[in-house]
Design a protein around this motif. Structure first.
Motif, short mmCIF file in Angstrom:
data_model
loop_
_atom_site.label_atom_id
_atom_site.label_comp_id
_atom_site.label_asym_id
_atom_site.label_seq_id
_atom_site.Cartn_x
_atom_site.Cartn_y
_atom_site.Cartn_z
N ASP A 26 -23.13 1.42 -4.63
CA ASP A 26 -22.50 0.16 -5.08
C ASP A 26 -21.35 -0.25 -4.17
O ASP A 26 -20.47 -1.01 -4.55
CB ASP A 26 -22.01 0.29 -6.53
N TYR A 27 -21.34 0.27 -2.93
CA TYR A 27 -20.36 -0.12 -1.94
C TYR A 27 -20.92 -1.22 -1.03
O TYR A 27 -22.12 -1.26 -0.75
CB TYR A 27 -19.96 1.07 -1.05
N GLU A 28 -20.04 -2.08 -0.57
CA GLU A 28 -20.36 -3.08 0.45
C GLU A 28 -19.53 -2.77 1.69
O GLU A 28 -18.31 -2.85 1.67
CB GLU A 28 -20.02 -4.48 -0.04
N VAL A 29 -20.22 -2.38 2.76
CA VAL A 29 -19.51 -2.10 4.00
C VAL A 29 -19.03 -3.41 4.62
O VAL A 29 -19.82 -4.33 4.81
CB VAL A 29 -20.42 -1.34 4.99
N VAL A 30 -17.74 -3.48 4.93
CA VAL A 30 -17.17 -4.72 5.47
C VAL A 30 -16.66 -4.56 6.89
O VAL A 30 -16.39 -5.56 7.57
CB VAL A 30 -16.05 -5.26 4.56
N ALA A 31 -16.50 -3.32 7.37
CA ALA A 31 -15.97 -3.12 8.72
C ALA A 31 -16.13 -1.66 9.12
O ALA A 31 -16.36 -0.77 8.28
CB ALA A 31 -14.49 -3.52 8.79
N PHE A 32 -16.01 -1.44 10.41
CA PHE A 32 -15.91 -0.10 10.99
C PHE A 32 -14.54 0.01 11.67
O PHE A 32 -13.94 -1.00 12.04
CB PHE A 32 -17.01 0.14 12.02
N THR A 33 -14.07 1.24 11.84
CA THR A 33 -12.80 1.42 12.54
C THR A 33 -12.86 2.69 13.38
O THR A 33 -13.50 3.68 12.98
CB THR A 33 -11.62 1.49 11.54
N VAL A 34 -12.23 2.65 14.53
CA VAL A 34 -12.16 3.81 15.42
C VAL A 34 -10.75 3.90 15.98
O VAL A 34 -10.00 2.91 16.00
CB VAL A 34 -13.18 3.72 16.58
N ASP A 35 -10.38 5.07 16.44
CA ASP A 35 -9.11 5.21 17.14
C ASP A 35 -9.13 4.31 18.38
O ASP A 35 -10.17 4.14 19.02
CB ASP A 35 -8.88 6.66 17.54
N PRO A 36 -7.99 3.74 18.73
CA PRO A 36 -7.97 2.75 19.83
C PRO A 36 -8.59 3.24 21.13
O PRO A 36 -9.26 2.48 21.83
CB PRO A 36 -6.47 2.46 20.01
N GLU A 37 -8.41 4.51 21.46
CA GLU A 37 -8.93 5.03 22.72
C GLU A 37 -10.46 5.13 22.74
O GLU A 37 -11.07 5.28 23.80
CB GLU A 37 -8.32 6.40 23.04
N TYR A 38 -11.08 4.99 21.57
CA TYR A 38 -12.54 5.05 21.50
C TYR A 38 -13.18 3.69 21.23
O TYR A 38 -14.39 3.59 21.02
CB TYR A 38 -12.98 6.02 20.39
N LEU A 39 -12.37 2.65 21.25
CA LEU A 39 -12.89 1.30 20.97
C LEU A 39 -13.71 0.80 22.17
O LEU A 39 -13.16 0.53 23.23
CB LEU A 39 -11.73 0.35 20.67
#
Length: 225
Positions: A26-39
């Motif tokens: 029942d979750y809606e994924v709205v974004a991903f996030t990574v540490d800045p050095e791995y972007l």
């Protein structure tokens, strides 16, 4: 109403987590996030990939859940660090249990866990926080799995086992009944663990040169890192 979810990471586990959370929760994924050095990319599956240190600028912690979809790097330290930091910043930890997993009614389950399909988790089992059960494992009755563990596929944990924190269990390994596995232990693929192991060990399968026709058997070998 679906709960809004941010996934930590953007590599294979994060992509798999997106599929399961999207189509079996029942979750809606709205974004991903990574540490800045791995972007390395701005979007994934049409959703933004945001630097972890800037997450609050776009996603209010009070309105979003978080799951760190990182594997077992550093005996799970990378996943643990991101999960605890996100929680400390106000994001609610999310868990996933596959609709195709068998988890008995009195299992005690910690937060921020991910249980794949075809897992069998028997009565009176206790799973700590931040535990990953990849597909097809058997966790026997009355066993305990400590915080921040990663159990890969087709692992057999027999009854009354006690697995310490920050352990990794490789594919097709087996723990017999009534043993303890110390914290920070890595069990290699295919190993048979037939005795209690102290903390900070590597347990690996070996081949006996004394058996005819190079027939394989497995015994415990422990090495302090």
């Amino acid at each position: 109403m679906s709960k809004k979810l941010i996934i930590g990471g953007d590599t294979a586990f994060a992509q798999i987590a997106y599929e399961y959370f999207t189509h079996d929760s029942d979750y809606e994924v709205v974004a991903f996030t990574v540490d800045p050095e791995y972007l390395k990319q701005d979007s994934l599956f049409g959703l933004p990939v945001v630097p972890f240190d800037q997450l609050e600028q776009k996603f209010n912690p009070a309105e979003h859940h978080f799951f760190a979809a990182l594997t077992y790097t550093g005996l799970n330290r990378a996943r643990t660090r991101m999960y605890l930091e996100a929680k400390g910043r106000g994001y609610a930890p999310a868990s996933y249990i596959s609709s195709r997993a068998f988890v008995w009614r009195n299992v005690k389950l910690g937060e921020h866990c991910f249980i794949f399909e075809d897992n069998t988790v028997q009565p009176f089992v206790e799973l700590g926080d931040n535990v990953i059960l990849w597909s097809g494992n058997h966790i026997g009755h009355h066993s305990k799995v400590g915080n921040h563990c990663f159990i890969s596929s087709h692992v057999v944990v027999s009854g009354f086992c006690n697995i310490g924190e920050n352990c990794f269990l490789g594919v097709n390994c087996t723990l017999v009944n009534n043993i303890d596995l110390g914290a920070d232990t890595l069990v290699g693929a295919g190993a048979l663990v037939a005795k209690t192991i102290p903390e900070d060990q590597i347990v690996k399968p070996t081949v006996s040169e004394f058996l005819p026709s190079a027939r394989r058997y497995f015994k415990v070998s422990s090495f302090t890192r």
